[in-house]
Design a protein around this motif. Structure first.
Motif, short mmCIF file in Angstrom:
data_model
loop_
_atom_site.label_atom_id
_atom_site.label_comp_id
_atom_site.label_asym_id
_atom_site.label_seq_id
_atom_site.Cartn_x
_atom_site.Cartn_y
_atom_site.Cartn_z
N UNK A 160 0.84 -1.21 0.00
CA UNK A 160 0.00 0.00 0.00
C UNK A 160 0.86 1.25 0.00
N UNK A 161 0.31 2.28 -0.56
CA UNK A 161 0.99 3.58 -0.66
C UNK A 161 1.04 4.24 0.70
N UNK A 162 2.17 4.87 0.99
CA UNK A 162 2.32 5.62 2.25
C UNK A 162 2.43 7.12 1.95
N UNK A 163 3.44 7.51 1.18
CA UNK A 163 3.66 8.93 0.91
C UNK A 163 4.61 9.07 -0.27
N UNK A 164 4.56 10.25 -0.90
CA UNK A 164 5.46 10.55 -2.01
C UNK A 164 5.86 12.02 -1.94
N UNK A 165 7.02 12.31 -2.51
CA UNK A 165 7.53 13.68 -2.53
C UNK A 165 8.08 13.97 -3.91
N UNK A 166 7.85 15.16 -4.40
CA UNK A 166 8.33 15.54 -5.73
C UNK A 166 9.84 15.72 -5.73
N UNK A 167 10.41 15.86 -6.93
CA UNK A 167 11.87 15.97 -7.04
C UNK A 167 12.39 17.19 -6.28
N UNK A 168 11.59 18.25 -6.22
CA UNK A 168 12.00 19.48 -5.55
C UNK A 168 11.76 19.45 -4.05
N UNK A 169 10.92 18.52 -3.62
CA UNK A 169 10.54 18.48 -2.22
C UNK A 169 9.37 19.39 -1.88
N UNK A 170 8.89 20.12 -2.86
CA UNK A 170 7.84 21.11 -2.59
C UNK A 170 6.43 20.52 -2.61
N UNK A 171 6.27 19.40 -3.27
CA UNK A 171 4.95 18.78 -3.34
C UNK A 171 4.99 17.41 -2.68
N UNK A 172 3.96 17.10 -1.92
CA UNK A 172 3.88 15.80 -1.26
C UNK A 172 2.48 15.21 -1.46
N UNK A 173 2.40 13.93 -1.25
CA UNK A 173 1.16 13.20 -1.38
C UNK A 173 1.17 12.13 -0.27
N UNK A 174 0.09 12.02 0.47
CA UNK A 174 0.01 11.07 1.57
C UNK A 174 -1.23 10.20 1.46
N UNK A 175 -1.11 8.99 1.96
CA UNK A 175 -2.29 8.18 2.17
C UNK A 175 -3.15 8.88 3.23
N UNK A 176 -4.41 9.00 2.96
CA UNK A 176 -5.29 9.77 3.85
C UNK A 176 -5.22 9.29 5.30
#
Length: 123
Positions: A46-62
């Protein structure tokens, strides 16, 4: 190609914290979005979290927002996962992954994977 090696896993009591690290080799690390996934025993990855190459954008499992924080240090070619208020259900093998695409939550978007690090949370 980015080679990934996770570290920082271990046994921790419920309510404790851990910080996972993922060291990347390869000059193209700075161009890659990075993510953490996990696979609990007997369950699907399952997905936990992701971060863009710059570190400025993130995505999290709710379900993990507010307890887990993903970050990266491009100078050190490392991505981190800070995990707080750990629960027994957080027990899993945690994997680091990279993609030259965006911060998707689907594992299919990620072409490179580490070997994983075990996190065990005791009740």
């Amino acid at each position: 190609q980015v080679q990934l090696v996770e570290s920082g896993g271990g046994l921790v009591p419920a309510g404790g914290s851990l910080r996972l690290s993922c060291a990347a080799s390869g000059r193209t690390f700075k161009n890659a979005a990075m993510a953490w996934f996990r696979q609990p025993p007997g369950k699907e990855r399952e997905f936990v979290a992701a971060v863009s190459w710059s570190g400025l954008a993130t995505n999290y499992a709710n379900s993990l927002k507010g307890r887990f924080t993903i970050s990266r240090d491009n100078a050190k070619n490392t991505v981190y996962l800070q995990m707080n208020s750990l629960k027994p259900e957080d027990t899993a093998v945690y994997y680091c992954a990279s993609t030259y695409s965006s911060i998707y939550s689907s594992g299919a978007a990620y072409g490179n994977w580490g070997q994983g690090t075990q996190v065990t949370v005791s009740s």
